[in-house]
Design a protein around this motif. Structure first.
Motif, PDB file in Angstrom:
ATOM      1  N   ASN A 183       0.728  -1.273   0.121  1.00 28.98           N
ATOM      2  CA  ASN A 183      -0.035  -0.067   0.114  1.00 28.98           C
ATOM      3  C   ASN A 183       0.761   1.262   0.093  1.00 28.98           C
ATOM      4  OD1 ASN A 183      -2.310  -1.548   0.156  1.00 28.98           O
ATOM      5  ND2 ASN A 183      -2.349  -1.421   2.245  1.00 28.98           N
ATOM      6  N   SER A 184       1.889   1.045   0.752  1.00 28.01           N
ATOM      7  CA  SER A 184       2.651   2.465   0.759  1.00 28.01           C
ATOM      8  C   SER A 184       3.427   2.856  -0.738  1.00 28.01           C
ATOM      9  CB  SER A 184       4.133   1.964   1.602  1.00 28.01           C
ATOM     10  OG  SER A 184       4.875   1.064   1.115  1.00 28.01           O
ATOM     11  N   GLU A 187       0.320   4.526  -3.963  1.00 24.02           N
ATOM     12  CA  GLU A 187       0.127   5.946  -4.332  1.00 24.02           C
ATOM     13  C   GLU A 187       1.105   6.528  -5.356  1.00 24.02           C
ATOM     14  OE1 GLU A 187      -0.612  10.221  -1.978  1.00 24.02           O
ATOM     15  OE2 GLU A 187      -0.213   8.359  -0.687  1.00 24.02           O
ATOM     16  N   TRP A 188       2.295   6.152  -5.164  1.00 26.85           N
ATOM     17  CA  TRP A 188       3.049   6.491  -6.142  1.00 26.85           C
ATOM     18  C   TRP A 188       2.969   6.307  -7.450  1.00 26.85           C
ATOM     19  CZ3 TRP A 188       6.333   4.106  -9.289  1.00 26.85           C
ATOM     20  CH2 TRP A 188       7.353   4.977 -10.186  1.00 26.85           C
ATOM     21  N   TYR A 190       0.272   4.942  -8.905  1.00 27.06           N
ATOM     22  CA  TYR A 190      -0.962   5.470  -9.455  1.00 27.06           C
ATOM     23  C   TYR A 190      -0.805   6.992  -9.938  1.00 27.06           C
ATOM     24  CZ  TYR A 190      -3.686   1.282  -8.447  1.00 27.06           C
ATOM     25  OH  TYR A 190      -4.232  -0.137  -8.320  1.00 27.06           O
ATOM     26  N   ASN A 191      -0.160   7.779  -8.873  1.00 27.09           N
ATOM     27  CA  ASN A 191      -0.081   9.117  -9.140  1.00 27.09           C
ATOM     28  C   ASN A 191       0.969   9.315 -10.506  1.00 27.09           C
ATOM     29  OD1 ASN A 191      -1.704   9.845  -7.210  1.00 27.09           O
ATOM     30  ND2 ASN A 191      -0.177  10.328  -5.723  1.00 27.09           N
TER      31      ASN A 191
END
Length: 252
Positions: A183-184, A187-188, A190-191
């Protein structure tokens, strides 16, 4: 991150400037396997390789590429035993074949649920491919390597600088990300990747627009900019592959 033998191809692909690094990797694997099957090493004469090709055969696209490669005798030898195995299997299918039940008149046109074993067998023979299987195996490893490498800031910078991906390999990356990334790091991922795809789809669309505009007589004296190869790059971005590639041919 220290370079290892399994990371070299992925790093090279992201350094290549290709519209899709995974298309680059796929082409490398495909050509390597075609050469392995039909090339100067004559691996098609090895019993284990012949057993594998007799079982899987090849798809329409790869028979075409094998023909283009140019070793007609090698292809004939491979097909010779494949035909023998297929005919043997077909004889068994004929022996075990049972005529399907007749459909009620009120159900005309609607087949009974479930496929006939003969239909299933024919579909399997039509869809299986030794080269496609080798490509899928290698790309699975490359996807796994990609998701290990993005833990490294230097490789993440390469991803951010690349030209995005074709839609086919983009969908594969999205599917693998959910299981490969903690999970950490999601975000990177997808962004970065969503913006990368949006911007590079727009870039290719702009090149196609200018290619079209250049065929207007009013733009005859204007520079082509980056649009000379916009059509094959646009095709690649949508479906993958390298449409402008010349046939891969034997060099012996």
């Amino acid at each position: 991150m220290k370079e290892r033998i399994e990371t070299i191809p992925v790093n090279e692909a992201f350094d290549s400037g290709d519209e899709c690094p995974f298309c680059y990797l796929e082409r490398e694997v495909e050509q390597r396997v075609i050469r392995y099957v039909l090339g100067p090493g004559a691996s098609y004469m090895e019993p284990d390789v012949r057993a594998a090709t007799d079982s899987a055969g090849f798809c329409r696209m790869h028979y075409q590429k094998m023909h283009d490669y140019g070793n007609a005798l090698g292809s004939a030898l491979v097909m010779q035993t494949y035909y023998a195995c297929m005919i043997e299997e077909f004889q068994k299918q004929i022996k075990d074949f049972k005529m399907p039940d007749k459909r009620p008149l009120l159900n005309f046109g609607k087949p009974k649920e479930g496929e006939l074993p003969l239909t299933q067998w024919a579909k399997e023979k039509g869809n299986s491919c030794y080269i496609c299987d080798r490509i899928d195996e290698n790309l699975s490893r490359y996807y796994a390597t990609f998701f290990v490498l993005i833990k490294d800031p230097e490789f993440r910078a390469k991803v951010e600088r690349c030209k995005g991906f074709c839609m086919h390999h983009f969908s594969e990356l999205l599917e693998h990300a959910r299981t490969e990334l903690p999970n950490s790091q999601l975000e990177w991922f997808y962004n970065t990747v969503l913006v990368l795809m949006r911007d590079n789809l727009a870039r290719v669309k702009g090149d196609i627009d200018w290619f079209v505009d250049k065929h207007d007589y009013r733009q005859a004296g204007a520079p082509w900019k980056n649009s000379m190869d916009a059509v094959p790059r646009g095709m690649q971005k949508l479906k993958g592959g390298h449409p402008a590639d010349k046939p891969y041919k034997t060099d012996f």
